[in-house]
Scaffold this motif. Structure first.
Motif, PDB file in Angstrom:
ATOM      1  N   VAL A 125       0.804   5.788   9.493  1.00 56.49           N
ATOM      2  CA  VAL A 125       0.321   7.172   9.558  1.00 56.49           C
ATOM      3  C   VAL A 125      -0.914   7.338   8.680  1.00 56.49           C
ATOM      4  O   VAL A 125      -1.226   6.488   7.856  1.00 56.49           O
ATOM      5  N   GLN A 126      -1.590   8.487   8.887  1.00 56.14           N
ATOM      6  CA  GLN A 126      -2.697   8.825   8.007  1.00 56.14           C
ATOM      7  C   GLN A 126      -2.449  10.198   7.401  1.00 56.14           C
ATOM      8  O   GLN A 126      -1.410  10.820   7.668  1.00 56.14           O
ATOM      9  N   ALA A 127      -3.399  10.657   6.613  1.00 49.33           N
ATOM     10  CA  ALA A 127      -3.184  11.864   5.801  1.00 49.33           C
ATOM     11  C   ALA A 127      -2.602  13.044   6.585  1.00 49.33           C
ATOM     12  O   ALA A 127      -1.698  13.736   6.105  1.00 49.33           O
ATOM     13  N   PRO A 186      -4.125   4.610   0.731  1.00 52.32           N
ATOM     14  CA  PRO A 186      -4.725   4.116   1.975  1.00 52.32           C
ATOM     15  C   PRO A 186      -5.407   2.770   1.727  1.00 52.32           C
ATOM     16  O   PRO A 186      -6.031   2.574   0.688  1.00 52.32           O
ATOM     17  N   GLY A 187      -5.235   1.843   2.642  1.00 49.67           N
ATOM     18  CA  GLY A 187      -5.855   0.528   2.523  1.00 49.67           C
ATOM     19  C   GLY A 187      -5.013  -0.486   1.786  1.00 49.67           C
ATOM     20  O   GLY A 187      -5.311  -1.667   1.813  1.00 49.67           O
ATOM     21  N   VAL A 241       3.751   3.650   6.335  1.00 55.75           N
ATOM     22  CA  VAL A 241       2.707   2.813   5.737  1.00 55.75           C
ATOM     23  C   VAL A 241       1.360   3.332   6.253  1.00 55.75           C
ATOM     24  O   VAL A 241       1.314   4.098   7.217  1.00 55.75           O
ATOM     25  N   ASP A 242       0.302   2.947   5.610  1.00 51.45           N
ATOM     26  CA  ASP A 242      -1.033   3.364   6.055  1.00 51.45           C
ATOM     27  C   ASP A 242      -1.327   2.762   7.440  1.00 51.45           C
ATOM     28  O   ASP A 242      -1.128   1.564   7.669  1.00 51.45           O
ATOM     29  N   ALA A 243      -1.807   3.611   8.367  1.00 49.45           N
ATOM     30  CA  ALA A 243      -1.989   3.160   9.749  1.00 49.45           C
ATOM     31  C   ALA A 243      -2.977   1.993   9.873  1.00 49.45           C
ATOM     32  O   ALA A 243      -2.659   0.980  10.505  1.00 49.45           O
TER      33      ALA A 243
END
Ligand code: ADP
Ligand code: MG
Lengths: 396, 235
Positions: free
Chosen positions: A127-129, A148-149, A198-200
């Motif tokens: 996912v993202q913000a 992120p990252g 987790v960060d996409a």
């Protein structure tokens, strides 16, 4: 009528007063019925629990967009361009980061269940913000959000409880690397609580997904904006997608599993119920035959047979009601809130949920018990009342 | 048939047959039986076991219906009443006394006696009062609160008689009322029945095996081979 009611009360009083003489068989019938109700309510509370998890996942003004022809996120696939076009559709609410649209992807990793040690399919969601703004009930309860990252994950409370090694500070194996758990979140009891996030972009590169996603979750201005949103997407020649209200999506996801459990529960209850009916029948026949002379005497004195039927039936219903109450109570004590995980048949991933013994189920259990009592008491009652008086008086 | 008519005819049984079916077998118990009982009579009904005494008593008491013929009580055909009407008729007109008393074990003597009054419109206070009077008549006032298991056989039967008379019935039907009692207790019951007949003018039919008991009655009839006769051996 007045007289008739008085007769019913009088005859019923004898039944109740003479109950202690029939303690054994009455208690056996009552406990038999209690067992049936406990099992029925217990099994059906699984379906209720799954349904509740699914329903609390959905928000009225939220929608999900999948590729046409796919029934679940698992089957779906959307390119990065598609997700950008979807985010521009009319009807989507906005905040300072832009449209409340969250493109997400989804892989399954194996993590052992705490209870059995066997591997379960646990969803790992990229996912993202905006994901946190689309899902209003998302709340971190421990630790922090992933950066992120970075190869970091946050886990749902349900997932942490049911699967091994998901505590804050431990690490999980994702595509041959250990990724640390940096936070724990709640999501209003919904499905997301069974997941790991987790960060996409991190997930895309680890799994060589390029810039592709599987679903876009959006928050609309209002629930009524859905038609406008849907029409825009389905009429856009660049897209080949299926927008659904979240409520519809989650319901469709849970029907397989809830139908299976409800069907199974009903079948078990039916088979056990048959047994309980014979138990009740036997008890009431014993009760009636031990009271044959009393009943015959009452009828000889001029009491009518209706009150006799009512009395035998009410005794049977009383026993059944008590049994139902005990059974429902046991089920509530034993199962309500008991958390476990099961496979969501639609996505082949595990979902965690709690057995939900709610008021409706308790009533259903008691009604079922009364039905057993009614059937079990009816034949003996009719027999007691139908026998010719002179004949019944001879039976000593 | 001769009757010592000291009143109007209360019970009239005419041409009654009673056949029981047991599987394919038919048992002819009563055949072409006639009987008239005047008001105020104390009739003893004798006969060998299985001769149909209880069956006849049941017909007169509206507990059963004849296969053929008519049963009239107080000028009313009771064999043609519906089950429901017959039950109401019994409650009003018949007092039953059983060999084994048939009391409700979970009720006290007082409550047992009150039982038939539940079928009337009497208030609870009035029911209580009448039951107390009936218990007084049978000499059991001091035992009113006792349960059947706490009473002797004779006392239980007296409770049974109190229950039978509490509604002031037209007809008192007793099926071997002393059959389960010793001589002394039996005599007390017979004294009581005799007093009820003499002092209160109750019409009583009593089935008995016992010549000694039958001697208390104003008339004795013998049932044999489905018919009645005044003497024990009837050929
Ligand atoms: N309901 C019934 N069904 C079949 N046979 C019966 C029934 N009632 C009585 N009988 C038979 O009728 C006969 C007369 O019975 P009953 O009137 O009880 O005799 P008693 O009272 O003179 O001893 C007996 O042979 C009995 O077995
Ligand atoms: Mg007899």
């Amino acid at each position: 009528m007045f007289n008739w009611i008085r007769q019913v009360l009088a005859v019923t009083r004898f039944s109740v007063l003479s109950l202690p003489q029939r303690k054994g068989s009455s208690a056996a019938a009552m406990l038999g019925i209690a067992g049936v109700v406990a099992v029925m309510v217990g099994v059906l509370s699984i379906a209720q629990g799954v349904l509740k998890t699914m329903q609390s996942s959905a928000a009225d003004e939220n929608a999900i967009v999948l590729r046409s022809g796919s029934d679940s996120e698992m089957m779906s696939g959307l390119g990065g361009d598609d997700t950008r076009i979807i985010a521009e559709a009319p009807g989507i609410a906005r905040n300072n980061l832009g449209a409340l649209a969250s493109p997400e992807l989804f892989v399954i990793i194996n993590i052992p269940m705490r209870s059995t040690g066997t591997d379960a399919n646990v969803p790992l969601r990229g996912v993202q913000a905006q994901a946190l703004n689309v899902r209003e009930r998302f709340r971190l309860v421990e630790g922090r959000m992933f950066e992120p990252g970075l190869n970091e994950v946050v886990v749902g409370v349900g997932a942490r409880e049911q699967f091994a090694g998901l505590e804050l500070g431990s690490s999980i194996l994702v595509s041959q690397e250990m990724w640390p758990v940096v936070g724990v979140f709640e999501a209003g009891g919904g499905l997301a609580e069974s997941e790991i996030w987790v960060d996409a972009p991190v997930l895309q590169s680890s799994y060589r997904r390029g810039n592709s996603y599987q679903a876009v979750y959006v928050k609309l201005n209002t629930a009524d904006s859905f038609d406008e949103f849907k029409d825009a997407l389905t009429s856009d020649p660049r897209l080949n997608v299926k927008p659904m209200r979240e409520a519809d999506y989650y319901t469709s996801q849970s029907t397989t599993v809830t139908n299976l459990i409800t069907g199974l529960g009903t079948l078990i209850a039916f088979i056990m119920g048959l047994g309980a009916i014979f138990g009740a029948l036997n008890t009431m026949y014993t009760a009636v035959s031990s009271r044959t002379l009393e009943i015959a005497t009452l009828r000889a004195l001029g009491f009518r047979s209706g009150p006799v039927v009512i009395s035998v039936l009410s005794e049977s219903l009383l026993l059944a009601f008590a049994g139902g109450l005990i059974g429902a109570g046991l089920a509530w004590l034993a199962f309500d809130g008991f958390r476990t995980a099961t496979l969501n048949w639609a996505s082949f991933s595990a979902i965690t949920f709690s057995f939900d013994v709610n008021a409706g189920l308790l009533i259903q259990g008691i009604v079922f018990a009364m039905l057993i009592g009614l059937i079990g008491g009816l034949l003996p009652a009719v027999r007691a009342a139908g026998q010719p008086v002179a004949m019944a008086l001879r039976e000593l | 048939m001769t009757t010592k008519a000291n009143g109007e005819v209360l019970v009239k049984v005419s041409g009654v047959d009673k056949v029981f079916k047991r599987g394919s077998e038919e048992i002819h118990v009563l055949g072409g039986l006639d009987l008239e009982i005047p008001t105020g009579e104390f009739l003893a009904l004798m006969g060998p076991s299985g001769s149909g005494k209880s069956t006849l008593l049941n017909l007169v008491g509206g507990l059963d219906r004849p296969s053929e013929g008519a049963v009239e009580v107080g000028g009313k055909r009771i064999d043609q009443l519906s089950d429901r009407k017959l039950a109401a008729w019994r409650a009003r007109h018949v007092g039953l006394v059983f060999q084994f008393y048939n009391l409700m074990p979970v009720l006290s003597a007082q409550k047992n006696v009150e039982l038939p009054l539940l079928l009337t419109r009497l208030s609870a206070a009035e029911r209580k009062k009448r039951a107390a009077i009936a218990l007084d008549i049978v000499g059991l006032s001091h035992r009113a609160g006792h349960y059947p298991r706490q009473l002797s056989g004779g006392e239980q039967q007296r409770t049974g008689i109190a229950r039978a008379i509490v509604t002031d019935p037209t007809l008192l039907l007793c099926d071997e009322p002393t059959g389960d009692l010793d001589r002394k207790a039996g005599d007390e019951i017979l004294d009581l029945l005799q007093a009820l007949n003499r002092e209160q003018g109750k019409t009583i039919i009593m089935v008995t095996h016992d010549v000694h008991a039958a001697a208390r009655a104003t008339r004795t009839l013998h049932l044999n081979k489905g018919r009645l006769s005044a003497s024990p051996i009837d050929q």
